[in-house]
Scaffold this motif. Structure first.
Motif, PDB file in Angstrom:
ATOM      1  N   SER A  82      45.359  64.258  25.569  1.00 48.87           N
ATOM      2  CA  SER A  82      44.848  63.466  26.678  1.00 48.87           C
ATOM      3  C   SER A  82      44.302  64.381  27.782  1.00 48.87           C
ATOM      4  CB  SER A  82      45.954  62.582  27.254  1.00 48.87           C
ATOM      5  OG  SER A  82      46.915  63.374  27.938  1.00 48.87           O
ATOM      6  N   VAL A  83      43.465  63.800  28.605  1.00 45.13           N
ATOM      7  CA  VAL A  83      42.924  64.523  29.752  1.00 45.13           C
ATOM      8  C   VAL A  83      44.064  65.028  30.628  1.00 45.13           C
ATOM      9  CG1 VAL A  83      41.628  64.196  31.902  1.00 45.13           C
ATOM     10  CG2 VAL A  83      40.722  63.296  29.744  1.00 45.13           C
ATOM     11  N   LEU A  84      45.060  64.182  30.876  1.00 41.85           N
ATOM     12  CA  LEU A  84      46.190  64.573  31.721  1.00 41.85           C
ATOM     13  C   LEU A  84      46.922  65.775  31.137  1.00 41.85           C
ATOM     14  CD1 LEU A  84      47.886  63.830  34.238  1.00 41.85           C
ATOM     15  CD2 LEU A  84      49.358  62.498  32.715  1.00 41.85           C
ATOM     16  N   ARG A  85      47.153  65.770  29.833  1.00 45.46           N
ATOM     17  CA  ARG A  85      47.866  66.881  29.204  1.00 45.46           C
ATOM     18  C   ARG A  85      47.041  68.170  29.247  1.00 45.46           C
ATOM     19  NH1 ARG A  85      52.367  66.203  25.968  1.00 45.46           N
ATOM     20  NH2 ARG A  85      53.194  64.081  25.933  1.00 45.46           N
ATOM     21  N   ASN A  86      45.730  68.046  29.124  1.00 44.53           N
ATOM     22  CA  ASN A  86      44.874  69.227  29.207  1.00 44.53           C
ATOM     23  C   ASN A  86      45.002  69.915  30.561  1.00 44.53           C
ATOM     24  OD1 ASN A  86      42.536  70.033  27.082  1.00 44.53           O
ATOM     25  ND2 ASN A  86      43.216  67.919  26.740  1.00 44.53           N
ATOM     26  N   VAL A  87      45.147  69.131  31.613  1.00 43.64           N
ATOM     27  CA  VAL A  87      45.287  69.714  32.953  1.00 43.64           C
ATOM     28  C   VAL A  87      46.728  70.173  33.193  1.00 43.64           C
ATOM     29  CG1 VAL A  87      45.057  69.276  35.426  1.00 43.64           C
ATOM     30  CG2 VAL A  87      43.396  68.305  33.826  1.00 43.64           C
ATOM     31  N   ALA A  88      47.686  69.363  32.771  1.00 42.96           N
ATOM     32  CA  ALA A  88      49.091  69.690  33.018  1.00 42.96           C
ATOM     33  C   ALA A  88      49.537  70.944  32.281  1.00 42.96           C
ATOM     34  CB  ALA A  88      49.981  68.513  32.610  1.00 42.96           C
ATOM     35  N   GLY A  90      48.052  73.770  31.799  1.00 44.82           N
ATOM     36  CA  GLY A  90      47.809  74.989  32.572  1.00 44.82           C
ATOM     37  C   GLY A  90      48.885  75.221  33.611  1.00 44.82           C
ATOM     38  N   LEU A  91      49.317  74.154  34.260  1.00 42.38           N
ATOM     39  CA  LEU A  91      50.384  74.262  35.258  1.00 42.38           C
ATOM     40  C   LEU A  91      51.716  74.619  34.594  1.00 42.38           C
ATOM     41  CD1 LEU A  91      49.325  71.127  37.276  1.00 42.38           C
ATOM     42  CD2 LEU A  91      49.474  73.435  38.237  1.00 42.38           C
ATOM     43  N   ARG A 132      34.249  68.639  34.569  1.00 41.78           N
ATOM     44  CA  ARG A 132      35.048  68.220  35.720  1.00 41.78           C
ATOM     45  C   ARG A 132      36.542  68.315  35.412  1.00 41.78           C
ATOM     46  NH1 ARG A 132      32.262  62.612  36.720  1.00 41.78           N
ATOM     47  NH2 ARG A 132      33.984  62.234  38.192  1.00 41.78           N
ATOM     48  N   VAL A 133      36.935  68.028  34.159  1.00 43.93           N
ATOM     49  CA  VAL A 133      38.332  68.235  33.770  1.00 43.93           C
ATOM     50  C   VAL A 133      38.694  69.714  33.892  1.00 43.93           C
ATOM     51  CG1 VAL A 133      39.979  68.148  31.852  1.00 43.93           C
ATOM     52  CG2 VAL A 133      38.434  66.219  32.258  1.00 43.93           C
ATOM     53  N   ALA A 134      37.771  70.580  33.455  1.00 46.96           N
ATOM     54  CA  ALA A 134      38.015  72.023  33.572  1.00 46.96           C
ATOM     55  C   ALA A 134      38.139  72.436  35.038  1.00 46.96           C
ATOM     56  CB  ALA A 134      36.888  72.792  32.892  1.00 46.96           C
ATOM     57  N   ALA A 140      43.948  72.795  40.113  1.00 46.35           N
ATOM     58  CA  ALA A 140      45.383  72.510  40.129  1.00 46.35           C
ATOM     59  C   ALA A 140      46.211  73.773  40.315  1.00 46.35           C
ATOM     60  CB  ALA A 140      45.791  71.803  38.837  1.00 46.35           C
ATOM     61  N   LEU A 141      45.675  74.912  39.884  1.00 40.85           N
ATOM     62  CA  LEU A 141      46.399  76.183  40.006  1.00 40.85           C
ATOM     63  C   LEU A 141      46.261  76.795  41.397  1.00 40.85           C
ATOM     64  CD1 LEU A 141      45.375  77.708  36.561  1.00 40.85           C
ATOM     65  CD2 LEU A 141      47.614  76.762  37.183  1.00 40.85           C
ATOM     66  N   LYS A 142      45.472  76.137  42.275  1.00 42.50           N
ATOM     67  CA  LYS A 142      45.244  76.599  43.643  1.00 42.50           C
ATOM     68  C   LYS A 142      44.765  78.057  43.686  1.00 42.50           C
ATOM     69  CE  LYS A 142      46.548  72.739  45.550  1.00 42.50           C
ATOM     70  NZ  LYS A 142      46.658  71.916  44.330  1.00 42.50           N
TER      71      LYS A 142
END
Length: 229
Positions: A82-88, A90-91, A132-134, A140-142
Motif C-alpha cells: 500500500s501507499v501508506l506502507r511504502n512511506v511508513a 522508510g520511517l 508525490r509518494v516518493a 517524512a524523514l524531515k
C-alpha cells in the motif's frame, strides 16, 4: 551560512568512463541549486556523489554529517504494498516504531495531497502520484537536504506543476534543494543558483538570473540555444 558540502577536484569513474572530472564545488544550507547539462554531462553522478552513493576516485568530499539527506530518483521505486506502507517503511527503517511510523506516514501523505490513496497499491498509481509518494517518503524523514534527479521527467503538465509546488514549499520551509533538470523553465522557477556540467566538468556556476541573462561560457551559451549535441 552553514556549509553542507565541499568538493575539491573530485573525479568519479564508472569502469574506464570518467563521469566527473576535477569537480570543485561548495553548497550552503538553504540553497536552491539546479544542475543542468546534456545527457551524460555528469548531473546524476554529482547528485549520487553528494548523497554518498558514489565514491570519488580522486579529490575530496566533505559534508556536514549532522544534516539528514533524502534523494529522489527519476523513477521512484515502489514496493508491491500500500501507499501508506511504502512511506511508513522508510520511517521504520530509520528506527521509528511501526505504529508511530504509520501515523507519521499518513501525515506525510496528507502533506502531498494523497492521504485518500493510503490503502491503494503503490504500483497501481500514475507516475505523477508515485513521485508525490516518493516526496512524502522523503519529507517524512524531515531531511535538511533533498536531492532530486529529474523529478518531473515524463510527467504530464498537471503532475509537473504539483511536484514543483511541493518542491518550492519544502524549500520555503528551509530545506536545501539540489536537483537536476532538462526543463529550463523549471530551473528558472525553482533555482537560485545554476551549475552547468559538460562531459563531467563543471563549466559554469552562477546565480540563476546571471546564467540565463549572460554572459556565460561559450559551451553553456550553446546549450541554452539548443545547439549542443
Amino acid at each position: 551560512m552553514t556549509e553542507l558540502f565541499q568538493l575539491q577536484a573530485v573525479d568519479v569513474y564508472y569502469g574506464r568512463v570518467q563521469a566527473l572530472s576535477g569537480c570543485t564545488l561548495r553548497i550552503q544550507a538553504g540553497e536552491r541549486l539546479a544542475l543542468v547539462g546534456s545527457n551524460g554531462s555528469g548531473k546524476s553522478t554529482l547528485l549520487r556523489t553528494l548523497n554518498g552513493l558514489v565514491k570519488p576516485a580522486a579529490g575530496s568530499l566533505q559534508h556536514d554529517t549532522r544534516a539528514c539527506q533524502a534523494m529522489l530518483f527519476q523513477r521512484p521505486y515502489m514496493l508491491r504494498a500500500s501507499v501508506l506502507r511504502n512511506v511508513a517503511l522508510g520511517l521504520w527503517l530509520a528506527g521509528v516504531p511501526w505504529r508511530e511510523a504509520k501515523a507519521q506516514a499518513l501525515v506525510a501523505l496528507e502533506r502531498v495531497g494523497l492521504a485518500h490513496l493510503a490503502t491503494r497499491n503503490a504500483k497501481a498509481l500514475s507516475g505523477g502520484q508515485q513521485q508525490r509518494v516518493a516526496l512524502a517518503r522523503a519529507w517524512a524523514l524531515k531531511p535538511q537536504v533533498l536531492l532530486l534527479d529529474e523529478p518531473t521527467a515524463s510527467l504530464d503538465p498537471s503532475a509537473k506543476r504539483e511536484v514543483e509546488r511541493l518542491m518550492a514549499e519544502f524549500a520555503d520551509a528551509g530545506m536545501t534543494l539540489i536537483f537536476s533538470s532538462h526543463n529550463l523553465g523549471q530551473v528558472k522557477r525553482l533555482a537560485q543558483r545554476v551549475i552547468y556540467l559538460e562531459l563531467g566538468r563543471l563549466v559554469a556556476d552562477l546565480p540563476t538570473e546571471a546564467f540565463f541573462g549572460g554572459p556565460v561560457p561559450a559551451a553553456a551559451e550553446a546549450f541554452l540555444k539548443g545547439e549542443l549535441a
